[in-house]
Design a protein around this motif. Structure first.
Motif, PDB file in Angstrom:
ATOM      1  N   ASP A  61       0.846  -1.629  -0.178  1.00  0.00           N
ATOM      2  CA  ASP A  61      -0.089  -0.141   0.101  1.00  0.00           C
ATOM      3  C   ASP A  61       0.921   1.461  -0.152  1.00  0.00           C
ATOM      4  O   ASP A  61       0.522   2.028  -0.549  1.00  0.00           O
ATOM      5  CB  ASP A  61      -1.180   0.501   1.261  1.00  0.00           C
ATOM      6  CG  ASP A  61      -2.064  -1.141   1.369  1.00  0.00           C
ATOM      7  OD1 ASP A  61      -2.072  -1.513   0.511  1.00  0.00           O
ATOM      8  OD2 ASP A  61      -2.690  -1.549   1.868  1.00  0.00           O
ATOM      9  N   ARG A  64       1.415   2.156  -3.857  1.00  0.00           N
ATOM     10  CA  ARG A  64       0.392   2.473  -4.177  1.00  0.00           C
ATOM     11  C   ARG A  64       1.041   3.897  -3.899  1.00  0.00           C
ATOM     12  O   ARG A  64      -0.149   4.697  -4.622  1.00  0.00           O
ATOM     13  CB  ARG A  64      -0.780   1.511  -3.770  1.00  0.00           C
ATOM     14  CG  ARG A  64      -1.871   2.097  -4.188  1.00  0.00           C
ATOM     15  CD  ARG A  64      -2.259   2.134  -6.485  1.00  0.00           C
ATOM     16  NE  ARG A  64      -2.292   0.805  -6.741  1.00  0.00           N
ATOM     17  CZ  ARG A  64      -3.157  -0.026  -6.947  1.00  0.00           C
ATOM     18  NH1 ARG A  64      -3.841   0.210  -6.347  1.00  0.00           N
ATOM     19  NH2 ARG A  64      -2.539  -1.832  -7.049  1.00  0.00           N
ATOM     20  N   TYR A 111     -13.572   1.709 -17.198  1.00  0.00           N
ATOM     21  CA  TYR A 111     -14.295   0.885 -16.280  1.00  0.00           C
ATOM     22  C   TYR A 111     -15.794   0.097 -16.963  1.00  0.00           C
ATOM     23  O   TYR A 111     -16.152  -0.631 -16.537  1.00  0.00           O
ATOM     24  CB  TYR A 111     -13.901   0.857 -14.440  1.00  0.00           C
ATOM     25  CG  TYR A 111     -12.724   1.396 -14.384  1.00  0.00           C
ATOM     26  CD1 TYR A 111     -11.769   0.091 -13.867  1.00  0.00           C
ATOM     27  CD2 TYR A 111     -12.436   2.801 -14.040  1.00  0.00           C
ATOM     28  CE1 TYR A 111     -10.959   0.404 -13.173  1.00  0.00           C
ATOM     29  CE2 TYR A 111     -10.992   2.707 -13.431  1.00  0.00           C
ATOM     30  CZ  TYR A 111     -10.261   1.803 -12.813  1.00  0.00           C
ATOM     31  OH  TYR A 111      -8.864   1.939 -12.958  1.00  0.00           O
ATOM     32  N   THR A 165      -5.326   5.072  -6.508  1.00  0.00           N
ATOM     33  CA  THR A 165      -5.292   4.961  -5.141  1.00  0.00           C
ATOM     34  C   THR A 165      -6.782   4.577  -4.762  1.00  0.00           C
ATOM     35  O   THR A 165      -6.906   4.268  -3.474  1.00  0.00           O
ATOM     36  CB  THR A 165      -5.479   6.495  -4.472  1.00  0.00           C
ATOM     37  OG1 THR A 165      -6.075   7.213  -3.994  1.00  0.00           O
ATOM     38  CG2 THR A 165      -4.171   7.100  -4.772  1.00  0.00           C
ATOM     39  N   ARG A 166      -7.772   4.623  -5.692  1.00  0.00           N
ATOM     40  CA  ARG A 166      -9.045   4.062  -5.015  1.00  0.00           C
ATOM     41  C   ARG A 166      -9.083   2.542  -3.439  1.00  0.00           C
ATOM     42  O   ARG A 166     -10.231   2.341  -3.801  1.00  0.00           O
ATOM     43  CB  ARG A 166     -10.332   3.816  -6.758  1.00  0.00           C
ATOM     44  CG  ARG A 166      -9.618   2.509  -6.770  1.00  0.00           C
ATOM     45  CD  ARG A 166      -9.982   2.502  -8.814  1.00  0.00           C
ATOM     46  NE  ARG A 166     -12.117   2.995  -8.182  1.00  0.00           N
ATOM     47  CZ  ARG A 166     -12.567   2.873  -9.037  1.00  0.00           C
ATOM     48  NH1 ARG A 166     -12.327   2.640 -10.377  1.00  0.00           N
ATOM     49  NH2 ARG A 166     -14.748   2.752  -9.136  1.00  0.00           N
ATOM     50  N   ASN A 167      -8.291   1.972  -4.290  1.00  0.00           N
ATOM     51  CA  ASN A 167      -8.651   0.443  -3.569  1.00  0.00           C
ATOM     52  C   ASN A 167      -8.070   0.934  -2.210  1.00  0.00           C
ATOM     53  O   ASN A 167      -7.110  -0.172  -1.436  1.00  0.00           O
ATOM     54  CB  ASN A 167      -7.772  -0.335  -4.383  1.00  0.00           C
ATOM     55  CG  ASN A 167      -8.486  -1.062  -5.239  1.00  0.00           C
ATOM     56  OD1 ASN A 167     -10.041  -1.249  -5.573  1.00  0.00           O
ATOM     57  ND2 ASN A 167      -7.994  -1.352  -6.477  1.00  0.00           N
ATOM     58  N   ARG A 171      -9.107   2.228   3.533  1.00  0.00           N
ATOM     59  CA  ARG A 171      -8.371   1.177   4.576  1.00  0.00           C
ATOM     60  C   ARG A 171      -7.200   1.675   5.757  1.00  0.00           C
ATOM     61  O   ARG A 171      -7.098   1.736   6.558  1.00  0.00           O
ATOM     62  CB  ARG A 171      -7.369   0.132   3.646  1.00  0.00           C
ATOM     63  CG  ARG A 171      -7.624  -1.103   3.346  1.00  0.00           C
ATOM     64  CD  ARG A 171      -7.227  -1.693   2.641  1.00  0.00           C
ATOM     65  NE  ARG A 171      -5.412  -1.973   1.634  1.00  0.00           N
ATOM     66  CZ  ARG A 171      -6.236  -2.311   0.338  1.00  0.00           C
ATOM     67  NH1 ARG A 171      -6.889  -2.618   0.096  1.00  0.00           N
ATOM     68  NH2 ARG A 171      -5.326  -1.843  -0.323  1.00  0.00           N
TER      69      ARG A 171
END
Length: 213
Positions: A61, A64, A111, A165-167, A171
């Motif tokens: 992460d 990312r 997408y 950065t969407r995933n 978190r």
């Protein structure tokens, strides 16, 4: 809350264009980016490590987020600051309002995200607004048109940053995300700012320039 946050963020970002235009009287655009995000990195470091002591993201992460720092800070604000230098703060404020629609349009194209009719209408209206600002501005000179185009390009870069950065963003707390992006973005600005060393000079308006930075 999410929609309201996007609207407030767009309003805050729009106000920054006027401050950038003021700072540009004394500081070149890429140097502005380095100064701002170096300061942001220091402030965020104090908050993340000393005040709240947030947990550290995983190494995957962190990579990312670092990529997000290059896209969403170095690339985006380099293009934006040069665009504001060439165009006007008003153009920038109007064009930034289309960024959510540009993101939705790219999401639709990349997408195949299903969009409701009202969303499609909003995208179309935003594209029309961009055309009216950029393609139909009586008396606009070449520099202003180039600046407007750069501001649109910065919106596309911002959309790509959101995709990268969407995933990760869901978190971790927002200060953690920004902290791991700001130092990378500032480091990316360092060599770009050094290219402008011949434009560095003593400020003619130190109080207003420092305040706007």
């Amino acid at each position: 809350m999410a929609i309201a946050s996007v609207v407030v963020a767009a309003a805050v970002l729009s106000s920054s264009y006027t401050m950038t235009k003021v700072a540009l009287r004394d500081v070149p655009p890429l140097t502005i980016g380095f100064i701002r995000f170096a300061a942001a990195a220091l402030l965020l470091a104090g908050w993340v490590h000393l005040v709240r002591r947030y947990p550290r993201p995983t190494p995957a992460d962190q990579w990312r987020l670092a990529l997000g720092g290059v896209l969403g800070i170095t690339c985006y604000f380099s293009i934006e600051n040069i665009g504001v230098e060439l165009a006007t703060p008003t153009d920038a404020a109007l064009l930034v309002a289309s960024y959510p629609a540009l993101t939705a349009l790219l999401e639709l194209l990349i997408y195949r995200h299903r969009t409701r009719l009202s969303g499609m209408a909003g995208i179309g209206l935003a594209v029309l607004g961009v055309y009216l600002v950029v393609g139909y501005t009586p008396g606009a000179d070449t520099d202003r048109r180039i600046g407007d185009v750069l501001l649109i390009v910065s919106g596309i870069v911002w959309a790509l940053y959101n995709f990268v950065t969407r995933n990760v963003t869901g978190r971790y707390p927002t200060p953690v995300i920004l902290y791991y992006q700001a130092p990378v973005g500032a480091l990316g600005f360092l060599p770009l700012g050094l290219l402008e060393y011949h434009n560095w000079r003593a400020s003619a308006h130190p109080a207003s320039t420092l305040g706007c930075l």
